[in-house]
Motif scaffolding. Structure first.
Motif, PDB file in Angstrom:
ATOM      1  N   GLY A  99       0.800  -1.210   0.000  1.00  0.00           N
ATOM      2  CA  GLY A  99       0.000   0.000   0.000  1.00  0.00           C
ATOM      3  C   GLY A  99       0.836   1.264   0.000  1.00  0.00           C
ATOM      4  N   ASN A 100       0.171   2.395   0.268  1.00  0.00           N
ATOM      5  CA  ASN A 100       0.848   3.688   0.330  1.00  0.00           C
ATOM      6  C   ASN A 100       1.464   3.860   1.722  1.00  0.00           C
ATOM      7  OD1 ASN A 100      -0.067   4.404  -2.286  1.00  0.00           O
ATOM      8  ND2 ASN A 100      -1.998   5.152  -1.442  1.00  0.00           N
ATOM      9  N   ARG A 101       2.788   3.862   1.785  1.00  0.00           N
ATOM     10  CA  ARG A 101       3.423   3.984   3.101  1.00  0.00           C
ATOM     11  C   ARG A 101       4.858   4.474   2.973  1.00  0.00           C
ATOM     12  NH1 ARG A 101       2.877  -0.397   6.696  1.00  0.00           N
ATOM     13  NH2 ARG A 101       4.815   0.244   7.730  1.00  0.00           N
ATOM     14  N   ILE A 102       5.350   5.004   4.084  1.00  0.00           N
ATOM     15  CA  ILE A 102       6.733   5.435   4.227  1.00  0.00           C
ATOM     16  C   ILE A 102       7.291   4.758   5.478  1.00  0.00           C
ATOM     17  CG2 ILE A 102       8.289   7.394   4.598  1.00  0.00           C
ATOM     18  CD1 ILE A 102       6.131   9.162   3.305  1.00  0.00           C
ATOM     19  N   GLY A 136      12.295   3.746   3.150  1.00  0.00           N
ATOM     20  CA  GLY A 136      11.613   3.421   1.902  1.00  0.00           C
ATOM     21  C   GLY A 136      10.263   4.090   1.826  1.00  0.00           C
ATOM     22  N   PHE A 137       9.721   4.127   0.630  1.00  0.00           N
ATOM     23  CA  PHE A 137       8.345   4.565   0.457  1.00  0.00           C
ATOM     24  C   PHE A 137       7.738   3.819  -0.716  1.00  0.00           C
ATOM     25  CE2 PHE A 137      10.067   7.237  -2.869  1.00  0.00           C
ATOM     26  CZ  PHE A 137       9.017   7.392  -3.774  1.00  0.00           C
ATOM     27  N   ASN A 138       6.410   3.773  -0.734  1.00  0.00           N
ATOM     28  CA  ASN A 138       5.702   3.119  -1.815  1.00  0.00           C
ATOM     29  C   ASN A 138       4.416   3.879  -2.081  1.00  0.00           C
ATOM     30  OD1 ASN A 138       5.636   0.695  -3.600  1.00  0.00           O
ATOM     31  ND2 ASN A 138       3.676   0.355  -2.569  1.00  0.00           N
ATOM     32  N   ARG A 139       4.018   3.956  -3.350  1.00  0.00           N
ATOM     33  CA  ARG A 139       2.785   4.654  -3.712  1.00  0.00           C
ATOM     34  C   ARG A 139       2.057   3.866  -4.791  1.00  0.00           C
ATOM     35  NH1 ARG A 139       0.541   9.491  -2.879  1.00  0.00           N
ATOM     36  NH2 ARG A 139      -0.908  10.328  -4.427  1.00  0.00           N
ATOM     37  N   GLU A 140       0.770   3.669  -4.579  1.00  0.00           N
ATOM     38  CA  GLU A 140      -0.051   3.000  -5.574  1.00  0.00           C
ATOM     39  C   GLU A 140      -0.356   3.965  -6.715  1.00  0.00           C
ATOM     40  OE1 GLU A 140      -3.381   1.792  -3.248  1.00  0.00           O
ATOM     41  OE2 GLU A 140      -2.419  -0.068  -2.562  1.00  0.00           O
ATOM     42  N   LEU A 141      -0.005   3.569  -7.936  1.00  0.00           N
ATOM     43  CA  LEU A 141      -0.271   4.393  -9.112  1.00  0.00           C
ATOM     44  C   LEU A 141      -1.655   4.121  -9.684  1.00  0.00           C
ATOM     45  CD1 LEU A 141       3.179   4.025 -10.917  1.00  0.00           C
ATOM     46  CD2 LEU A 141       2.456   5.811  -9.304  1.00  0.00           C
ATOM     47  N   SER A 142      -2.153   2.922  -9.456  1.00  0.00           N
ATOM     48  CA  SER A 142      -3.490   2.527  -9.910  1.00  0.00           C
ATOM     49  C   SER A 142      -3.938   1.354  -9.056  1.00  0.00           C
ATOM     50  CB  SER A 142      -3.460   2.136 -11.392  1.00  0.00           C
ATOM     51  OG  SER A 142      -2.766   0.912 -11.578  1.00  0.00           O
ATOM     52  N   ASP A 143      -5.037   0.742  -9.415  1.00  0.00           N
ATOM     53  CA  ASP A 143      -5.508  -0.413  -8.663  1.00  0.00           C
ATOM     54  C   ASP A 143      -4.568  -1.608  -8.774  1.00  0.00           C
ATOM     55  OD1 ASP A 143      -7.738   0.990  -7.871  1.00  0.00           O
ATOM     56  OD2 ASP A 143      -9.046   0.166  -9.447  1.00  0.00           O
ATOM     57  N   THR A 144      -3.704  -1.603  -9.787  1.00  0.00           N
ATOM     58  CA  THR A 144      -2.867  -2.782 -10.029  1.00  0.00           C
ATOM     59  C   THR A 144      -1.372  -2.484 -10.058  1.00  0.00           C
ATOM     60  OG1 THR A 144      -3.095  -2.506 -12.427  1.00  0.00           O
ATOM     61  CG2 THR A 144      -4.691  -3.950 -11.322  1.00  0.00           C
ATOM     62  N   THR A 145      -0.961  -1.243 -10.063  1.00  0.00           N
ATOM     63  CA  THR A 145       0.463  -0.918 -10.164  1.00  0.00           C
ATOM     64  C   THR A 145       0.886   0.003  -9.026  1.00  0.00           C
ATOM     65  OG1 THR A 145       0.054   0.988 -11.614  1.00  0.00           O
ATOM     66  CG2 THR A 145       0.473  -1.152 -12.669  1.00  0.00           C
ATOM     67  N   SER A 146       2.157  -0.074  -8.683  1.00  0.00           N
ATOM     68  CA  SER A 146       2.711   0.801  -7.660  1.00  0.00           C
ATOM     69  C   SER A 146       4.170   1.105  -7.997  1.00  0.00           C
ATOM     70  CB  SER A 146       2.611   0.174  -6.270  1.00  0.00           C
ATOM     71  OG  SER A 146       3.447  -0.958  -6.174  1.00  0.00           O
ATOM     72  N   PHE A 147       4.642   2.204  -7.414  1.00  0.00           N
ATOM     73  CA  PHE A 147       6.047   2.593  -7.547  1.00  0.00           C
ATOM     74  C   PHE A 147       6.579   2.949  -6.175  1.00  0.00           C
ATOM     75  CE2 PHE A 147       9.387   5.795  -7.901  1.00  0.00           C
ATOM     76  CZ  PHE A 147      10.296   5.119  -8.694  1.00  0.00           C
ATOM     77  N   PHE A 182      22.517   0.664  -1.158  1.00  0.00           N
ATOM     78  CA  PHE A 182      21.708   0.223  -2.282  1.00  0.00           C
ATOM     79  C   PHE A 182      20.459   1.092  -2.385  1.00  0.00           C
ATOM     80  CE2 PHE A 182      24.037  -3.327  -0.563  1.00  0.00           C
ATOM     81  CZ  PHE A 182      24.587  -3.937  -1.686  1.00  0.00           C
ATOM     82  N   ILE A 183      20.147   1.523  -3.586  1.00  0.00           N
ATOM     83  CA  ILE A 183      18.938   2.286  -3.875  1.00  0.00           C
ATOM     84  C   ILE A 183      18.160   1.500  -4.920  1.00  0.00           C
ATOM     85  CG2 ILE A 183      17.993   4.501  -4.628  1.00  0.00           C
ATOM     86  CD1 ILE A 183      20.811   5.692  -4.007  1.00  0.00           C
ATOM     87  N   ALA A 184      16.940   1.094  -4.555  1.00  0.00           N
ATOM     88  CA  ALA A 184      16.160   0.204  -5.420  1.00  0.00           C
ATOM     89  C   ALA A 184      14.814   0.834  -5.766  1.00  0.00           C
ATOM     90  CB  ALA A 184      15.966  -1.144  -4.749  1.00  0.00           C
ATOM     91  N   PRO A 185      14.732   1.669  -6.819  1.00  0.00           N
ATOM     92  CA  PRO A 185      13.422   2.106  -7.306  1.00  0.00           C
ATOM     93  C   PRO A 185      12.685   0.900  -7.888  1.00  0.00           C
ATOM     94  CG  PRO A 185      15.160   2.817  -8.792  1.00  0.00           C
ATOM     95  CD  PRO A 185      15.842   2.206  -7.604  1.00  0.00           C
ATOM     96  N   THR A 186      11.402   0.773  -7.560  1.00  0.00           N
ATOM     97  CA  THR A 186      10.696  -0.482  -7.842  1.00  0.00           C
ATOM     98  C   THR A 186       9.331  -0.221  -8.470  1.00  0.00           C
ATOM     99  OG1 THR A 186      11.795  -1.542  -5.971  1.00  0.00           O
ATOM    100  CG2 THR A 186       9.808  -2.609  -6.821  1.00  0.00           C
ATOM    101  N   TRP A 187       9.075  -0.930  -9.563  1.00  0.00           N
ATOM    102  CA  TRP A 187       7.750  -0.944 -10.176  1.00  0.00           C
ATOM    103  C   TRP A 187       7.167  -2.328  -9.980  1.00  0.00           C
ATOM    104  CZ3 TRP A 187       5.822  -3.940 -14.252  1.00  0.00           C
ATOM    105  CH2 TRP A 187       4.572  -3.549 -14.751  1.00  0.00           C
ATOM    106  N   SER A 188       5.937  -2.392  -9.462  1.00  0.00           N
ATOM    107  CA  SER A 188       5.279  -3.685  -9.257  1.00  0.00           C
ATOM    108  C   SER A 188       3.906  -3.662  -9.898  1.00  0.00           C
ATOM    109  CB  SER A 188       5.170  -4.006  -7.762  1.00  0.00           C
ATOM    110  OG  SER A 188       4.451  -3.007  -7.066  1.00  0.00           O
ATOM    111  N   TRP A 189       3.478  -4.841 -10.336  1.00  0.00           N
ATOM    112  CA  TRP A 189       2.221  -4.972 -11.069  1.00  0.00           C
ATOM    113  C   TRP A 189       1.467  -6.192 -10.551  1.00  0.00           C
ATOM    114  CZ3 TRP A 189       1.803  -7.808 -16.302  1.00  0.00           C
ATOM    115  CH2 TRP A 189       0.471  -7.753 -16.779  1.00  0.00           C
ATOM    116  N   GLU A 190       0.287  -5.979 -10.009  1.00  0.00           N
ATOM    117  CA  GLU A 190      -0.593  -7.067  -9.619  1.00  0.00           C
ATOM    118  C   GLU A 190      -1.399  -7.472 -10.855  1.00  0.00           C
ATOM    119  OE1 GLU A 190      -3.850  -8.248  -6.124  1.00  0.00           O
ATOM    120  OE2 GLU A 190      -3.104  -6.182  -6.270  1.00  0.00           O
ATOM    121  N   PHE A 191      -0.850  -8.399 -11.611  1.00  0.00           N
ATOM    122  CA  PHE A 191      -1.406  -8.732 -12.923  1.00  0.00           C
ATOM    123  C   PHE A 191      -2.669  -9.578 -12.841  1.00  0.00           C
ATOM    124  CE2 PHE A 191       1.724 -11.975 -11.865  1.00  0.00           C
ATOM    125  CZ  PHE A 191       1.068 -13.161 -12.161  1.00  0.00           C
ATOM    126  N   SER A 192      -2.906 -10.190 -11.669  1.00  0.00           N
ATOM    127  CA  SER A 192      -4.117 -10.956 -11.417  1.00  0.00           C
ATOM    128  C   SER A 192      -4.406 -10.832  -9.928  1.00  0.00           C
ATOM    129  CB  SER A 192      -3.923 -12.414 -11.834  1.00  0.00           C
ATOM    130  OG  SER A 192      -5.108 -13.164 -11.642  1.00  0.00           O
TER     131      SER A 192
END
Length: 417
Positions: free
Chosen positions: A63-66, A111-122, A157-167
């Motif tokens: 989810g959206n968190r820091i 770290g931080f994470n943000r949902e870009l849509s219902d299925t993707t986050s960065f 280490f710096i890890a920018p991350t794109w994730s996709w909940e494809f199903s």
């Protein structure tokens, strides 16, 4: 978002000279306070925005968190030499027990994470790595008769991350990994006759290097009560340590080895999670780390492609974790991990500098939710003493014992937005 990332990287970089970690070799036993509380398990169950350090796909479920935290870490290292001092050409060490004076470190992560849509986050996970830190005094001439002796390796280490909940409850993720490392060695001048470039062997101050690679992963639901996850990080290609091209094989090369993670998480008992992770680290593929001292020291010079290294073997680590959601606002954790140490009996001499001999880690932790948005997590660990004993390969009438134990604790704050 860019401002937060910049501030986070700046803060971690400023503190990175203090980094070291509870170690499997020189990798941490886990990343982030929550995962560390379960002995580093979490490939199949991600709960904070440091998740990409273990499995990029897990960022799809946090989810959206820091998150931000600090760890206080104390490794206690020593070596013991037994046997008489022989005349040259033997390279004997002074008998006795000698302790490294570097016993306390502070390690940040964020770290931080943000949902870009219902299925993707960065998101971005920023974490540190280390453990190859020693500092022996110059008493009795130092370990190698060149005064104060030790090494210091710091990695960021710096890890920018794109994730996709494809199903539904199935996700993949990818992290381009940016790596930065610094290294310093002193007290190694006695090895100058074995070096391809004695001016770039020791006592040259701190050198640094940037590099890059990537990590990919999958995480998802297998059944209603079982989750799975896998991830792989390739070899991180680093610039050479030019100031130490006469020490490390391949003219100062010190790439970061590839790593595999696989895990399952089972929730068949109400309010409980049981985790099993297996991690594999390929130290042997990095010549500066994996090349043995002998026969390489006889066949090539330090700094050559086949120059001697630390002789580290690959490591396979099994991690067991448990989490109990006691109430809606409080969770408890525990974990244990084991991996055979990477240092063989034949390579104890050079590893006086880097005695990464730990095998067992015992951990505990908790998370308390103060509100829907704010949670605080804590973790403590103990890694019992491990000793590796072998002959001094340059003076076989002597034996060398390497010993270390570790303990530490961390706290982190998470903010959901």
């Amino acid at each position: 978002m860019r401002i937060k990332l910049a501030l986070g990287v700046a803060a971690l970089t400023a503190l990175s000279p203090l980094t070291a970690q509870a170690t499997n070799g020189y990798f941490s036993h886990g990343y982030g306070t929550i995962s560390k509380g379960m002995a580093g398990a979490g490939t199949a169950l991600s709960q904070d925005s440091i998740a990409a350090a273990t499995n990029p796909a897990g960022m799809a479920f946090v989810g959206n968190r820091i998150d931000g935290g600090l760890e206080v870490f104390s490794p206690r290292r020593e070596y013991t030499v037994e046997g008489p001092v022989s005349p040259p050409p033997a390279f004997s060490l002074q008998p006795g027990t000698y302790k490294s004076s570097r016993n306390g470190f502070v390690i940040p992560h964020l770290g931080f994470n943000r949902e870009l849509s219902d299925t993707t986050s960065f998101g971005v996970s920023v974490f540190a790595n280390g453990g190859m830190n020693t500092d022996y005094s110059g008493e009795s001439g130092g370990p190698f008769y060149a005064g104060r002796t030790g090494v210091n390796l710091e990695q960021l280490f710096i890890a920018p991350t794109w994730s996709w909940e494809f199903s539904d409850n199935q996700a993949i993720g990818i992290s381009p990994v940016i790596a930065y490392q610094r290294f310093e060695a002193e007290g190694l001048q006695s090895f100058a006759p074995f070096s391809s470039d004695a001016s770039a062997l020791s006592n040259n101050g701190t050198d640094d290097a940037w590099g890059y690679g990537y990590q990919i992963g999958w995480q998802g639901e297998i059944t209603d009560t079982l989750r799975g996850g896998v991830s792989w990080r390739n070899i991180l290609k680093m610039n050479e340590f030019d100031k130490y091209r006469g020490l490390f094989a391949e003219q100062g090369d010190f790439d970061i080895p590839q790593m595999f993670n696989a895990g399952i998480a089972w929730s068949g008992l109400e309010d409980h999670w049981f985790l099993l992770d297996i991690q594999h680290i390929r130290y042997s593929e990095i010549n500066s780390v994996g090349n043995p001292l002998l026969p390489n020291l006889q066949a090539a010079q330090l700094g050559d492609d086949d120059g001697a290294g630390f002789g580290w073997d690959d490591m396979t680590i099994v991690k067991l974790g448990w989490q109990w959601q006691q109430t809606t606002s409080h969770a408890w954790r525990a974990g244990v991990s084991y991996g055979e140490n990477p240092i063989s009996d034949e390579d104890v001499l050079f590893n006086i500098l880097a005695p990464g001999v730990q095998e067992w880690h015992f951990t505990g932790g908790f998370t308390h939710n103060f509100s829907e948005n704010l949670d605080v997590s804590g973790m403590a660990f103990y890694s019992p003493a491990k000793t590796v004993t072998g002959p001094n390969p340059l003076a076989p009438n002597q034996t060398i014992d390497l010993e270390m134990y570790q303990l530490g604790a961390s706290v982190s704050v998470g903010w959901k937005y």
